[in-house]
Design a protein around this motif. Structure first.
Motif: not given
Length: 186
Positions: A3-15, A96-104
């Motif tokens: 379910s987490h993987k469905a919310i975000v995608s791409g490299i930043s999503g995986r991190y 980093l910026g897109s990873t932070i957005a994905a984490f949010e």
């Protein structure tokens, strides 16, 4: 996990998923969220930091040393520091910026919240934000987190984006639509 993987995608999503799961497992979600919020503010404020994380001119060792110094100065937690080290070692600090957005997004989903991006012509007061939050909560049926920003080119009104829905009630759009309608009349 899926379910987490469905919310975000791409490299930043995986991190972001990896960091989220580690933070959840070690009961450090709030600490990591706070650290990433601090980093996000630092990225917004510092052109030098943005250059550091995005420029390919810095070597892996230079980026690692610099980001560790930044993390130490900001007094970030161990998990966040290790995460930044992994990003630097893998030459992924640019994400980093897109990873932070994905984490949010992952945090909001975990809490049952939905993020709404609100852009207004002038800064909204706390009362206005509170009223807007209540109305959006009624419309969406979930708790709302508002990311408010200002764009003076809107002239008046605001735009609200919740998920894939966009409500554009700005004066600029209304004037643009009127101009298009007037062209059709001639």
């Amino acid at each position: 996990m899926t379910s987490h993987k469905a919310i975000v995608s791409g490299i930043s999503g995986r991190y972001a998923v990896a960091l989220f799961e580690l933070a959840l497992e070690s009961k450090a979600l709030e600490a990591v969220e706070s650290d990433l919020s601090t980093l996000k503010a630092m990225l917004d404020e510092s052109a030098d930091l943005r250059d550091l994380v995005s420029s390919p001119l810095y070597s892996r060792d230079q980026q690692t040393a610099a980001i560790e110094a930044v993390a130490k100065a900001a007094k970030l937690g161990d998990l966040t520091v290790k995460f930044l080290g992994v990003l630097a070692a893998n030459r992924r600090l640019g994400a980093l910026g897109s990873t932070i957005a994905a984490f949010e997004k992952l945090i909001a989903h975990h809490r049952g919240e939905v993020r709404a991006s609100v852009v207004s012509a002038r800064k909204l007061t706390k009362t206005q934000l509170g009223n807007l939050e209540k109305k959006l909560k009624l419309a969406v049926g979930q708790d709302i987190l508002i990311d408010a920003s200002v764009d003076e080119s809107l002239l008046g009104g605001l735009t609200v984006k919740v998920g894939s829905r966009l409500i554009d009630d700005s004066l600029k759009t209304k004037l643009d639509n009127l101009a298009i309608a007037m062209k059709g009349v001639q």
